[in-house]
Enzyme design. Structure first.
Site, PDB file in Angstrom:
ATOM      1  N   ASP A   8      -6.193 -42.426  16.808  1.00 37.90           N
ATOM      2  CA  ASP A   8      -5.409 -41.226  16.594  1.00 37.90           C
ATOM      3  C   ASP A   8      -5.975 -40.599  15.308  1.00 37.90           C
ATOM      4  O   ASP A   8      -6.621 -41.284  14.512  1.00 37.90           O
ATOM      5  CB  ASP A   8      -3.937 -41.610  16.439  1.00 37.90           C
ATOM      6  CG  ASP A   8      -3.085 -40.431  16.047  1.00 37.90           C
ATOM      7  OD1 ASP A   8      -3.176 -39.380  16.706  1.00 37.90           O
ATOM      8  OD2 ASP A   8      -2.318 -40.551  15.069  1.00 37.90           O
ATOM      9  N   ASP A  10      -4.314 -37.661  13.103  1.00 38.89           N
ATOM     10  CA  ASP A  10      -3.337 -37.305  12.059  1.00 38.89           C
ATOM     11  C   ASP A  10      -2.499 -38.519  11.662  1.00 38.89           C
ATOM     12  O   ASP A  10      -1.783 -39.077  12.485  1.00 38.89           O
ATOM     13  CB  ASP A  10      -2.409 -36.198  12.569  1.00 38.89           C
ATOM     14  CG  ASP A  10      -3.180 -34.922  12.932  1.00 38.89           C
ATOM     15  OD1 ASP A  10      -4.090 -34.568  12.172  1.00 38.89           O
ATOM     16  OD2 ASP A  10      -2.860 -34.300  13.966  1.00 38.89           O
ATOM     17  N   ARG A  48       2.582 -29.790  19.650  1.00 36.12           N
ATOM     18  CA  ARG A  48       3.154 -28.667  18.909  1.00 36.12           C
ATOM     19  C   ARG A  48       4.435 -28.184  19.591  1.00 36.12           C
ATOM     20  O   ARG A  48       5.458 -27.974  18.940  1.00 36.12           O
ATOM     21  CB  ARG A  48       2.130 -27.525  18.835  1.00 36.12           C
ATOM     22  CG  ARG A  48       2.434 -26.504  17.770  1.00 36.12           C
ATOM     23  CD  ARG A  48       1.391 -25.408  17.747  1.00 36.12           C
ATOM     24  NE  ARG A  48       0.022 -25.939  17.597  1.00 36.12           N
ATOM     25  CZ  ARG A  48      -1.074 -25.208  17.725  1.00 36.12           C
ATOM     26  NH1 ARG A  48      -0.979 -23.918  17.999  1.00 36.12           N
ATOM     27  NH2 ARG A  48      -2.273 -25.763  17.590  1.00 36.12           N
ATOM     28  N   SER A 113      -3.532 -33.100  18.786  1.00 39.57           N
ATOM     29  CA  SER A 113      -3.720 -31.835  18.076  1.00 39.57           C
ATOM     30  C   SER A 113      -4.790 -30.942  18.691  1.00 39.57           C
ATOM     31  O   SER A 113      -5.871 -31.392  19.059  1.00 39.57           O
ATOM     32  CB  SER A 113      -4.091 -32.116  16.618  1.00 39.57           C
ATOM     33  OG  SER A 113      -4.400 -30.910  15.963  1.00 39.57           O
ATOM     34  N   ASN A 115      -6.144 -28.890  16.864  1.00 37.51           N
ATOM     35  CA  ASN A 115      -7.031 -28.692  15.710  1.00 37.51           C
ATOM     36  C   ASN A 115      -7.904 -29.909  15.431  1.00 37.51           C
ATOM     37  O   ASN A 115      -8.560 -29.966  14.387  1.00 37.51           O
ATOM     38  CB  ASN A 115      -6.192 -28.388  14.466  1.00 37.51           C
ATOM     39  CG  ASN A 115      -5.431 -27.078  14.576  1.00 37.51           C
ATOM     40  OD1 ASN A 115      -6.050 -26.011  14.653  1.00 37.51           O
ATOM     41  ND2 ASN A 115      -4.117 -27.137  14.617  1.00 37.51           N
ATOM     42  N   ASP A 167      -0.326 -44.197  14.417  1.00 38.93           N
ATOM     43  CA  ASP A 167       0.715 -44.240  13.383  1.00 38.93           C
ATOM     44  C   ASP A 167       2.068 -43.781  13.917  1.00 38.93           C
ATOM     45  O   ASP A 167       3.042 -43.779  13.180  1.00 38.93           O
ATOM     46  CB  ASP A 167       0.331 -43.351  12.188  1.00 38.93           C
ATOM     47  CG  ASP A 167       0.429 -41.878  12.532  1.00 38.93           C
ATOM     48  OD1 ASP A 167      -0.095 -41.489  13.604  1.00 38.93           O
ATOM     49  OD2 ASP A 167       1.040 -41.115  11.765  1.00 38.93           O
TER      50      ASP A 167
HETATM   51  C1  BG6 Z   1      -0.475 -34.736  16.292  1.00 37.86           C
HETATM   52  C2  BG6 Z   1       0.395 -34.729  15.065  1.00 37.86           C
HETATM   53  O1  BG6 Z   1      -1.646 -35.423  16.040  1.00 37.86           O
HETATM   54  O2  BG6 Z   1      -0.797 -33.407  16.699  1.00 37.86           O
HETATM   55  C3  BG6 Z   1       1.625 -33.872  15.295  1.00 37.86           C
HETATM   56  O3  BG6 Z   1       0.783 -36.052  14.769  1.00 37.86           O
HETATM   57  C4  BG6 Z   1       1.224 -32.488  15.766  1.00 37.86           C
HETATM   58  O4  BG6 Z   1       2.357 -33.782  14.097  1.00 37.86           O
HETATM   59  C5  BG6 Z   1       0.336 -32.604  17.007  1.00 37.86           C
HETATM   60  O5  BG6 Z   1       2.380 -31.724  16.096  1.00 37.86           O
HETATM   61  C6  BG6 Z   1      -0.134 -31.243  17.520  1.00 37.86           C
HETATM   62  O6  BG6 Z   1      -0.973 -30.650  16.574  1.00 37.86           O
HETATM   63  P1  BG6 Z   1      -1.481 -29.139  16.635  1.00 37.86           P
HETATM   64  O7  BG6 Z   1      -2.566 -29.090  15.600  1.00 37.86           O
HETATM   65  O8  BG6 Z   1      -1.995 -28.900  18.008  1.00 37.86           O
HETATM   66  O9  BG6 Z   1      -0.319 -28.276  16.313  1.00 37.86           O
HETATM   67 MG    MG Z   2      -0.701 -39.623  14.261  1.00 34.81          MG
END
Ligand code: BG6
Ligand code: MG
Length: 218
Positions: A8, A10, A48, A113, A115, A167
């Site tokens: 993972d 984040d 998200r 994510s 991102n 996590d």
């Molecule tokens: C996860 C995070 O990796 O990605 C979350 O732990 C987050 O907190 C999720 O909401 C989505 O991320 P993003 O960048 O697409 O908004």
């Molecule tokens: Mg995480």
């Protein structure tokens, strides 16, 4: 035998969990929605949209309003990522990645994510990673197994030969649902369902991880 490790992103490789939290907090404050760090814990690892739904509780919002809020939260988050660099990798990450590479164990990122690609680039670890499964890869997000199964297929490793490092409770659940080994980072009330639990990756070597899982190094 473990032939692939899916990390993972984040909260595991870097502390962007804090940036996600601060971005949601800013949005909530501006909107007058009660929110705090503790409520954020329940959102750890969620997509998200699922995070926003969690934050809104029973406040009904139109799809257009939800889209606008998600876009704003993301603006705040992306702003944080602009200042990121290799110094934001958490302790122990690079040595562990290098150890895995030297043992020819495939390395993937499995992150909810959208991102993830951007953050991996900023951290400078793209050359150490074989594949990235991210928030664009599958429909069903964690705790569904889809993202990790996709990551496993990208590196060509059977799920039973994959280890996930997570996590978040939702991520541990996803790994178990995928039939993979799971190592949880953080408190046991969050990741206690994993096969092994560690506070973080600081000083953790591959042999330690295998030992914790009751597996032998090959
Ligand atoms: C996860 C995070 O990796 O990605 C979350 O732990 C987050 O907190 C999720 O909401 C989505 O991320 P993003 O960048 O697409 O908004
Ligand atoms: Mg995480």
């Amino acid at each position: 035998t473990i032939r692939g490790v899916i990390f993972d992103l984040d909260g595991v490789l870097t502390d962007t969990a804090e940036f996600h939290y601060r971005s949601w907090q800013k949005l909530a404050d501006e909107e007058g929605i009660p929110f705090n760090r503790e409520m954020n814990e329940a959102m750890r690892g969620l997509s998200r949209r699922d995070s926003l739904l969690q934050m809104l509780g029973d406040r009904p919002l139109s799809e257009a309003e939800m889209e606008r809020m998600m876009a704003r939260k993301n603006e705040y988050y992306v702003e944080f990522t602009h200042t990121m660099g290799p110094e934001d990798l958490l302790p122990g990450v690079v040595p562990l990645l290098e150890q895995l590479r030297s043992r020819q164990i495939a390395i993937a990122i499995g992150s909810a994510s959208k991102n993830a690609q951007l953050v991996v680039e900023r951290l400078g670890i793209a050359p150490l990673v074989d594949a990235i499964a991210d928030g664009h890869s599958v429909e069903q997000s964690k705790p569904a197994p889809d993202l990790f199964l996709h990551a496993a297929s990208l590196i060509g490793v059977a799920p039973a030969e994959c280890l996930v490092v997570e996590d978040a409770a939702s991520g541990v659940e996803a790994a178990l649902a995928a039939g993979m080994y799971a190592v949880g980072l953080g408190p046991t009330n969050r990741v206690g369902n994993a096969h092994a639990v560690l506070p973080n990756l600081d000083g953790v070597r591959w042999e330690d991880l295998l030992g914790k899982l009751g597996l032998k190094s090959q």
